[in-house]
Write an enzyme that holds these catalytic residues in place. Structure first.
Site, PDB file in Angstrom:
ATOM      1  N   TYR A  65      64.141  74.431  55.436  1.00  0.00           N
ATOM      2  CA  TYR A  65      64.331  73.110  54.834  1.00  0.00           C
ATOM      3  C   TYR A  65      65.795  72.716  54.984  1.00  0.00           C
ATOM      4  CZ  TYR A  65      59.763  73.200  52.496  1.00  0.00           C
ATOM      5  OH  TYR A  65      58.403  73.228  52.221  1.00  0.00           O
ATOM      6  N   ASP A  72      56.216  67.306  48.522  1.00  0.00           N
ATOM      7  CA  ASP A  72      55.983  66.437  47.375  1.00  0.00           C
ATOM      8  C   ASP A  72      56.233  64.972  47.721  1.00  0.00           C
ATOM      9  OD1 ASP A  72      55.346  68.590  45.742  1.00  0.00           O
ATOM     10  OD2 ASP A  72      57.437  68.920  45.164  1.00  0.00           O
TER      11      ASP A  72
END
Length: 429
Positions: A244, A178
């Site tokens: 992540y 994002d």
């Protein structure tokens, strides 16, 4: 995806590959059948389309492409078709007016490029990309901005004459980050021009893609490695796992309490309460599996432990939209003793989404992704200038915080205090 044909016609294929539209600026047509693979190949490779002609039949009620007679487009309402294509054109056409000399140079350059790609060998290549995404509008291309990682990367490939045009070029990506999110190992695949013959896979004889592309990329976006991949390779669906990392200062957080809560996330669960639903999907599966979750010390500050930097590492095959940021947000609340760890189990069992703010996107990084049978050709990148600028800025800010005039009495406000509103924290947006 937009393609310009001869005789002033434009073809438009939706991203979902379900609608094929055509217009000449006055009338409009649509094909309700499945879009043929030949047409998708045009869009995907960005090839010139001068060899294909539109033919009007049935008094312009229908169209067909001469070279592909099975493609029939029926008359449609111009008010529905034309605005869609005009919007695409307005975002992609060059608005700058050229004088006669510039126009002649442009035509000559375009002719040379067409000749190069008319006989060029294109190969499916996987690129490993690293970027600091703080100032960019995310990874995927968007119609309302050019400031995305894909747009920057494709324009760099176009400038290097590795692809014919960056317009409407289709790629596959490992993970869609994002706005503001960074990546150290983002993998995408696309068809690039190659120096080697069809079927030959000798990196020593091919272009040095890393050096070539990095020469025209901005400092915070860099190509790390490349590899030949098969025609059926898809970076999204063939990844074995994704990891992540989320970096944060200790502040007032109880790290041990947060660590004790992690095991509740591990395993296969319904993460409906930790994500934003994708409204473009008719039905969505919210079940995901987390195989590893940990909190580790990254940098210790011996003068003030609250300034020590930690990171949350999360490993899984796939993640939902905003899933990680919502998980981190709840972990912060647990670390500040605003919530009990039992809330995690409750949200996973019921799928209920509480009105917590999401953790900031700035510290989030797509750290790694793994594939089978890919032989990467790595290159050298120089981030010394970026490091120098960042470390000096960090030092200046830290010095400013330590001055008597601007002393920070409670460093915990970086994350939260019990007196603060939930939406007022810098780490919660």
């Amino acid at each position: 995806m937009l393609a310009k044909l001869v005789d002033g016609y434009y073809l438009y294929c939706s991203d979902l590959r379900t609608d094929l539209l055509a217009t000449n600026g006055v009338s409009a047509w649509s094909c309700s059948n499945r879009v043929p693979s030949e047409v998708l190949e045009w869009f995907r490779l960005g090839r010139p389309f001068s060899g294909y002609q539109i033919e009007e039949i049935d008094s312009t009620l229908s169209l067909k492409i001469k070279n592909l007679p099975e493609i029939i487009l029926k008359s449609a309402e111009p008010v529905k078709v034309i605005p869609t294509i005009l919007t695409e054109l307005s975002l992609r056409e060059n608005k700058r007016e050229l004088n006669a000399k510039q126009e002649a140079a442009r035509i000559a350059k375009e002719a040379k490029r067409k000749e190069i790609f008319r006989t060029a060998t294109l190969k499916n290549v996987a690129l490993k990309v690293a970027y600091l995404g703080w100032k960019y509008d995310g990874l995927a291309r968007q119609i309302n901005t050019n400031d995305t990682i894909e747009e920057i990367l494709l324009r760099a490939c176009e400038k290097c004459a590795l692809i014919y045009t960056a317009r409407d070029y289709k790629i596959t990506r490992c993970g869609r980050t994002d706005k503001g999110v960074s990546a150290f190992t983002q993998v995408i695949s696309l068809y690039l021009r190659s120096k080697t013959a069809e079927g030959e896979t000798d990196p020593e004889k091919d272009y040095d893609y890393v050096t070539l592309i990095n020469n025209v990329l901005p400092p915070k976006v860099k190509l790390v490695a490349w590899a030949y991949v098969g025609l059926e390779f898809d970076a999204r669906f063939q990844v074995l796992y994704r990891s992540y990392k989320y970096y944060f200062p200790k502040c007032d957080l109880d790290i041990e309490l947060m660590r004790g809560s992690l095991e509740r996330f591990v395993g296969t669960h319904n993460f409906r309460g930790f994500c934003k639903a994708d409204r473009t999907l008719e039905s969505q599966n919210f079940e995901r599996t987390i195989t590893y979750l940990a909190i580790d010390l990254v940098t210790e500050d011996r003068d003030d432990d609250k300034l020590s930097i930690y990171c949350i590492t999360i490993l899984g095959h796939a993640f939902l939209w905003h899933q990680i940021r919502n998980m981190v947000s709840l972990l912060f609340r647990i670390g500040l003793q605003l919530e009990s760890p039992k809330v995690i189990s409750s949200m996973l069992e019921t799928g209920v989404k509480y009105n917590y703010g999401m953790a900031s996107q700035i510290p989030l990084v797509l750290f790694d992704c793994e594939f089978e049978n890919i032989d990467w050709n790595e290159g050298r990148i120089d981030l010394s200038q970026t490091w120098f600028e960042s470390v000096v800025k960090t030092t200046l800010i830290k010095q400013l915080m330590s001055t008597e005039l601007l002393s920070v009495k409670n460093i915990g406000v970086l994350c939260d205090t019990k007196q603060q509103s939930i939406m007022s924290r810098p780490f919660i947006t």
